[in-house]
Scaffold this active site. Sequence first.
Site, PDB file in Angstrom:
ATOM      1  NE  ARG A  34     -11.131  14.688 -30.505  1.00 38.31           N
ATOM      2  CZ  ARG A  34     -11.093  14.529 -29.187  1.00 38.31           C
ATOM      3  NH1 ARG A  34      -9.948  14.445 -28.547  1.00 38.31           N
ATOM      4  NH2 ARG A  34     -12.185  14.461 -28.478  1.00 38.31           N
ATOM      5  CE  LYS A  82      -3.183  10.292 -24.535  1.00 40.62           C
ATOM      6  NZ  LYS A  82      -4.018  10.205 -23.317  1.00 40.62           N
ATOM      7  CG  PHE A 101     -15.930  14.037 -27.080  1.00 42.76           C
ATOM      8  CD1 PHE A 101     -15.104  12.977 -26.790  1.00 42.76           C
ATOM      9  CD2 PHE A 101     -15.768  15.215 -26.360  1.00 42.76           C
ATOM     10  CE1 PHE A 101     -14.145  13.093 -25.796  1.00 42.76           C
ATOM     11  CE2 PHE A 101     -14.812  15.332 -25.373  1.00 42.76           C
ATOM     12  CZ  PHE A 101     -13.999  14.264 -25.083  1.00 42.76           C
ATOM     13  CE1 TYR A 126      -4.040   1.999   0.220  1.00 41.94           C
ATOM     14  CE2 TYR A 126      -2.541   3.470   1.379  1.00 41.94           C
ATOM     15  CZ  TYR A 126      -3.736   3.257   0.713  1.00 41.94           C
ATOM     16  OH  TYR A 126      -4.611   4.286   0.522  1.00 41.94           O
ATOM     17  CG  PHE A 135      -6.691  17.567 -24.777  1.00 40.07           C
ATOM     18  CD1 PHE A 135      -6.766  17.084 -26.074  1.00 40.07           C
ATOM     19  CD2 PHE A 135      -7.040  16.725 -23.732  1.00 40.07           C
ATOM     20  CE1 PHE A 135      -7.170  15.773 -26.326  1.00 40.07           C
ATOM     21  CE2 PHE A 135      -7.443  15.413 -23.983  1.00 40.07           C
ATOM     22  CZ  PHE A 135      -7.507  14.945 -25.270  1.00 40.07           C
ATOM     23  CB  THR A 136     -11.600  17.274 -24.475  1.00 38.23           C
ATOM     24  OG1 THR A 136     -10.701  16.163 -24.400  1.00 38.23           O
ATOM     25  CG2 THR A 136     -11.988  17.502 -25.934  1.00 38.23           C
ATOM     26  CG  ASP A 159      -0.619  17.854 -21.744  1.00 33.37           C
ATOM     27  OD1 ASP A 159       0.041  16.796 -21.712  1.00 33.37           O
ATOM     28  OD2 ASP A 159      -1.843  17.876 -21.980  1.00 33.37           O
TER      29      ASP A 159
END
Length: 470
Positions: free
Chosen positions: A395, A271, A462, A85, A137-138, A228
């Site tokens: 998009r 990514k 979306f 943990y 970005f969303t 980011d």
Amino acid sequence: MNERIHHTMGQQSGRRSWAEPWKIKMVEPLRMTRRSDREGALAGAGWNTFLLRSDDVYIDLLTDSGTSAMSDRQWAGMMLGDEAYAGSRNFYRLEQAIQRWYGYEHVVPTHQGRGAEHLISQTAIRKGQYVPGNMYFTTTRLHQELAGGIFVDVIADEAHDPADRSPFKGDVDLAKLERLIVEHGATNIAYVSLAATVNMAGGQPVSMANVKALRELCSRNGIRLFLDATRLVENAFFIQEREPGYADRPIAEIAREFCGHTDGAWMSAKKDSLVNIGGWLAVRDRTLFEELRNLVVVYEGLHTYGGLAGRDMEAMAIGIEESMQDDHVRSRIGQVRYLGELLDDWGIPMVQPVGGHAIFLDARAFYPQLSQDQFPAQTLAAELYLDSGIRSMERGVVSAGRDPATGGHHYPRLELTRLTIPRRVYTQAHMDVVAESVKAVYDGRAAARGLKMSYEPRYLRFFQARFEPL
Ligand code: P71
């Protein structure tokens, strides 16, 4: 007698061929479907590719997020998970990897990118403050807005023009940012939110010169600059390729130098870092870190696991190192470019230049007969699926959502359908099938009639919206 002489793709381009720096050890069979199967599946999914079952998909180009293939070393790492943990050994391996490759001192693990976005937004934004960014970005913008921030797009104008071939379409327009600072005052700006590369602009890079200048502008005004870093490795490839002085520098060095100009970063490791799940947040400032480390236990999990299993953190630590290798990045972006060059040669309209992770088809140019209220990019995603079982992602106006102030649709200039290439998953033959399907849909473009939205959820519509053909 067959008089034809076949040529490899390399020969056709007048160069020696190259191939991926890996070979395949395990395969995952795909199901081939018939058009009649796909018609039923698409209607059942409300004409939204997010609502399809992956069993009904042949080549899945919905996203490169969490869909990449892990290496044998990463899978071996999964067996070294320390599922304690608190204080898992894998956390310290991950922390070290982030410190070494990205250069930030203080690390908070999160379950994925939006977990990190939530924490930084809640911690670094005061209600009513502005958050300038190089295109939205969303999930990033939503978390900034939920924290009371007001997102302002300060990306260079070229980014909004699909045909513009500028090399660094992700750059911040410094004059736009300066105007914002003058208008509202530096204290009313929470931080600058810089994405490298810029997903919604087509995977377009930010130049080193731009991040340097941005650093100076921010420092002069006492504004923090957060990155980011989700596809920073791909950004570093473009700097190496296009920016004077970087051609002989390894990608890892360029990425680290880029981070050096920022105060911290958040990451969706799904990514660049070649894992199926995971993310992190890392900063230089100790006080900010302590706040973030405290908040992570509320929303994600203890600060040494952040919602992840020990094995996930181990796979991420290994994936970070693999992701920074020049041969890997060249082959990854090379595959995207291979598909892009075929489509470009055939006159298919798309965002130029081809970016790092995907081809973004220009749905407005496909379907000039459709207005944005008829959802051209959603229509194109549906048509591609019907043609060949390829799954892509809208998009455009659906992704852009509604303006929280007026309640009306955001109408983005870019109305795009994204063909996103997972890393180390598909072959050149898959890319050929994709290219031919795009061509077939393009050839049939005059018949498209568009869609209407029949169900609209409140957040990130979306993902779950449903449509009906017009
Ligand atoms: C992509 C995704 C995944 C996604 C997210 C939202 C809508 C559709 C698909 C995620 C990103 C990203 C950038 C630049 C933060 C996140 C969130 N991209 N920044 O492109 O591209 O990370 O998904 O791990 O929460 O398909 P997360």
